[in-house]
Motif scaffolding. Structure first.
Motif, PDB file in Angstrom:
ATOM      1  N   ALA A  15       0.831  -1.210   0.000  1.00 23.85           N
ATOM      2  CA  ALA A  15       0.000   0.000   0.000  1.00 23.85           C
ATOM      3  C   ALA A  15       0.860   1.252   0.000  1.00 23.85           C
ATOM      4  CB  ALA A  15      -0.934  -0.009   1.205  1.00 23.85           C
ATOM      5  N   ALA A  16       1.956   1.227   0.764  1.00 16.53           N
ATOM      6  CA  ALA A  16       2.854   2.385   0.814  1.00 16.53           C
ATOM      7  C   ALA A  16       3.535   2.586  -0.529  1.00 16.53           C
ATOM      8  CB  ALA A  16       3.886   2.198   1.929  1.00 16.53           C
ATOM      9  N   ARG A  17       3.949   1.496  -1.161  1.00 14.28           N
ATOM     10  CA  ARG A  17       4.569   1.589  -2.481  1.00 14.28           C
ATOM     11  C   ARG A  17       3.586   2.166  -3.487  1.00 14.28           C
ATOM     12  NH1 ARG A  17       9.052  -1.259  -3.799  1.00 14.28           N
ATOM     13  NH2 ARG A  17       8.249  -1.486  -5.913  1.00 14.28           N
ATOM     14  N   ALA A  18       2.362   1.674  -3.469  1.00  8.83           N
ATOM     15  CA  ALA A  18       1.347   2.162  -4.407  1.00  8.83           C
ATOM     16  C   ALA A  18       1.111   3.652  -4.209  1.00  8.83           C
ATOM     17  CB  ALA A  18       0.044   1.383  -4.224  1.00  8.83           C
ATOM     18  N   GLY A  19       1.131   4.090  -2.945  1.00  6.73           N
ATOM     19  CA  GLY A  19       0.937   5.500  -2.673  1.00  6.73           C
ATOM     20  C   GLY A  19       2.043   6.364  -3.249  1.00  6.73           C
ATOM     21  N   LEU A  20       3.279   5.888  -3.203  1.00  9.15           N
ATOM     22  CA  LEU A  20       4.393   6.652  -3.760  1.00  9.15           C
ATOM     23  C   LEU A  20       4.319   6.717  -5.281  1.00  9.15           C
ATOM     24  CD1 LEU A  20       7.340   5.535  -1.473  1.00  9.15           C
ATOM     25  CD2 LEU A  20       6.431   7.843  -1.705  1.00  9.15           C
ATOM     26  N   TYR A  21       3.976   5.611  -5.917  1.00  7.58           N
ATOM     27  CA  TYR A  21       3.804   5.640  -7.377  1.00  7.58           C
ATOM     28  C   TYR A  21       2.727   6.653  -7.754  1.00  7.58           C
ATOM     29  CZ  TYR A  21       6.618   1.367  -8.037  1.00  7.58           C
ATOM     30  OH  TYR A  21       7.639   0.441  -8.086  1.00  7.58           O
ATOM     31  N   ALA A  22       1.625   6.640  -7.032  1.00  5.44           N
ATOM     32  CA  ALA A  22       0.516   7.547  -7.340  1.00  5.44           C
ATOM     33  C   ALA A  22       0.922   9.001  -7.133  1.00  5.44           C
ATOM     34  CB  ALA A  22      -0.692   7.206  -6.480  1.00  5.44           C
ATOM     35  N   ARG A  23       1.667   9.281  -6.083  1.00 10.15           N
ATOM     36  CA  ARG A  23       2.104  10.656  -5.823  1.00 10.15           C
ATOM     37  C   ARG A  23       3.080  11.129  -6.899  1.00 10.15           C
ATOM     38  NH1 ARG A  23       3.939  10.560   0.317  1.00 10.15           N
ATOM     39  NH2 ARG A  23       4.458  12.753  -0.110  1.00 10.15           N
ATOM     40  N   CYS A  24       3.911  10.224  -7.398  1.00  6.14           N
ATOM     41  CA  CYS A  24       4.823  10.598  -8.488  1.00  6.14           C
ATOM     42  C   CYS A  24       4.040  10.962  -9.753  1.00  6.14           C
ATOM     43  CB  CYS A  24       5.810   9.472  -8.767  1.00  6.14           C
ATOM     44  SG  CYS A  24       7.103   9.301  -7.516  1.00  6.14           S
ATOM     45  N   ILE A  25       2.971  10.242 -10.027  1.00  2.00           N
ATOM     46  CA  ILE A  25       2.118  10.582 -11.177  1.00  2.00           C
ATOM     47  C   ILE A  25       1.517  11.963 -10.988  1.00  2.00           C
ATOM     48  CG2 ILE A  25      -0.017   9.997 -12.382  1.00  2.00           C
ATOM     49  CD1 ILE A  25       0.610   7.038 -11.770  1.00  2.00           C
ATOM     50  N   ASP A  26       1.021  12.237  -9.793  1.00  2.00           N
ATOM     51  CA  ASP A  26       0.406  13.537  -9.519  1.00  2.00           C
ATOM     52  C   ASP A  26       1.410  14.673  -9.723  1.00  2.00           C
ATOM     53  OD1 ASP A  26      -1.740  15.275  -8.383  1.00  2.00           O
ATOM     54  OD2 ASP A  26      -0.246  15.554  -6.808  1.00  2.00           O
ATOM     55  N   ALA A 113       3.468   5.476 -13.818  1.00  5.74           N
ATOM     56  CA  ALA A 113       4.531   6.307 -13.266  1.00  5.74           C
ATOM     57  C   ALA A 113       5.829   6.125 -14.043  1.00  5.74           C
ATOM     58  CB  ALA A 113       4.741   5.970 -11.785  1.00  5.74           C
ATOM     59  N   LEU A 114       6.143   4.885 -14.409  1.00  5.65           N
ATOM     60  CA  LEU A 114       7.394   4.615 -15.117  1.00  5.65           C
ATOM     61  C   LEU A 114       7.321   5.026 -16.585  1.00  5.65           C
ATOM     62  CD1 LEU A 114       8.256   1.240 -13.397  1.00  5.65           C
ATOM     63  CD2 LEU A 114       9.444   3.408 -13.103  1.00  5.65           C
ATOM     64  N   VAL A 115       6.148   4.899 -17.194  1.00  2.00           N
ATOM     65  CA  VAL A 115       5.991   5.388 -18.577  1.00  2.00           C
ATOM     66  C   VAL A 115       6.183   6.896 -18.614  1.00  2.00           C
ATOM     67  CG1 VAL A 115       4.324   5.719 -20.447  1.00  2.00           C
ATOM     68  CG2 VAL A 115       4.587   3.468 -19.386  1.00  2.00           C
ATOM     69  N   ARG A 116       5.613   7.594 -17.653  1.00 10.31           N
ATOM     70  CA  ARG A 116       5.815   9.042 -17.571  1.00 10.31           C
ATOM     71  C   ARG A 116       7.299   9.369 -17.364  1.00 10.31           C
ATOM     72  NH1 ARG A 116       1.796  12.629 -16.783  1.00 10.31           N
ATOM     73  NH2 ARG A 116      -0.329  11.809 -16.856  1.00 10.31           N
ATOM     74  N   PHE A 117       7.950   8.615 -16.509  1.00  8.57           N
ATOM     75  CA  PHE A 117       9.384   8.775 -16.257  1.00  8.57           C
ATOM     76  C   PHE A 117      10.151   8.660 -17.571  1.00  8.57           C
ATOM     77  CE2 PHE A 117      12.882   6.926 -13.201  1.00  8.57           C
ATOM     78  CZ  PHE A 117      13.864   7.673 -13.832  1.00  8.57           C
ATOM     79  N   ALA A 118       9.897   7.601 -18.340  1.00  6.82           N
ATOM     80  CA  ALA A 118      10.617   7.398 -19.602  1.00  6.82           C
ATOM     81  C   ALA A 118      10.319   8.517 -20.592  1.00  6.82           C
ATOM     82  CB  ALA A 118      10.233   6.045 -20.207  1.00  6.82           C
TER      83      ALA A 118
END
Length: 319
Positions: A15-26, A113-118
């Motif tokens: 859950a914590a990992r998912a929250g960080l991915y989501a915050r990076c997208i935001d 999140a990773l697609v946006r990163f790339a």
């Protein structure tokens, strides 16, 4: 600007990992920028000012250079600084796409999140190609950037994913440290050059979080023997980076000595070469190793013997 916090432990609850991915997208959505509209805005680089601050270029350590010579050398170093980031983002983007495929049929938030990163890394490569084109139009002929990004990426991507993600995490952390500690506070830099790294920093902040998440996720897959081999890969990657820096420092020092407009004594020329190499080693190796967030992450996943191997490999580079 609001940023996320890096993972605090090797194995995070899902859950914590998912929250960080989501915050990076935001954050990615909120800070997204365009090269022409937001960064360049029809401007040119101001060659009456320095590009790299003294804290990164070390030009102020050479008392025999006058203000104009220090400014010129900072501009040459700044040109290479941008080119080296463009080079690194070639292999970073490729690795991010590779690790993102592991989420393709699973965690779609992580995948986004990773697609946006790339996608952002591709944009950064274009930005740094623009920087090179613009600086080449204003500076005397003779500058050479020696490393081929595709060839370097081929070598880097041949190493273990753990090692590549460790190197990438290091780069992302020192990118932020350079901007906050040296570039942003210096009012004497070219405004456009400073803005290039302001906008770069805005997107790299969430990249560092994603790098560490993926690095820790990869670490969780490894046994002791695999991790030990990965540490050796990381040491080899740092040595390869140092080889690139040594070659480029020699080329850049020679370029400066040839266009500075006066003759330098052999002792002065030797000091210029040594100072440029020392600056490059600090910029792309030393500052990352000393960045607390990176050292904390690394120390969570290696043992004492591995830490000693890394320190021994770094000693001749950083002394």
């Amino acid at each position: 600007m609001n940023t996320t916090q890096a993972p605090a432990q090797t194995h995070m609850p899902s859950a914590a990992r998912a929250g960080l991915y989501a915050r990076c997208i935001d954050i990615s959505k909120r800070v997204r920028w365009d090269i022409d509209r937001d960064v360049i805005r029809g401007r040119r680089f101001d060659f009456s000012k320095k590009f790299l601050p003294d804290g990164l270029s070390h030009v102020d350590r050479m008392e025999f250079l006058d203000a104009g010579e220090q400014r010129l050398l900072s501009q040459i170093q700044g040109r290479t600084y941008a080119n080296l980031f463009g080079l690194a983002e070639r292999f970073i983007g490729a690795k991010v796409l590779e690790v993102g495929r592991e989420h393709a049929l699973g965690d779609q938030t992580a995948m986004e999140a990773l697609v946006r990163f790339a996608d952002e890394e591709l944009k950064h490569q274009e930005l740094f190609r623009r920087v090179e084109t613009m600086t080449a139009a204003e500076m005397p002929e003779g500058y050479q950037f020696l490393a081929d990004p595709n060839a370097v990426a081929g070598v880097v991507l041949g190493k273990s994913t753990w090692a590549v993600l460790a190197l990438t995490c290091n780069i992302e952390f020192f990118t932020q440290a350079h901007y906050r500690a040296s570039i942003e506070p210096d009012a004497g830099l070219s405004d456009l050059w400073k803005d290039v790294f302001l906008f770069h920093w805005r997107e790299e902040s969430q990249h560092a979080v994603l790098d560490e998440l993926e690095w820790m996720r990869e670490d969780a897959k490894l046994g002791p023997a695999e991790r030990d081999r990965a540490v050796d890969d990381l040491i080899e990657l740092v040595a390869a980076v140092d080889g690139i820096l040594m070659d480029q420092a020699w080329a850049d020092a020679g370029y400066f000595l040839s266009i500075a407009g006066r003759r330098f004594s052999p002792q002065e020329a030797t000091r210029v070469r040594a100072c440029v190499l020392g600056a490059y080693r600090w910029q792309f190796i030393g500052s990352g190793i000393e960045e607390p967030r990176f050292s904390a992450a690394l120390n969570r996943v290696i043992d004492q013997a591995q830490a000693q191997r890394i320190a021994a490999a770094l000693e001749p580079i950083l002394q």
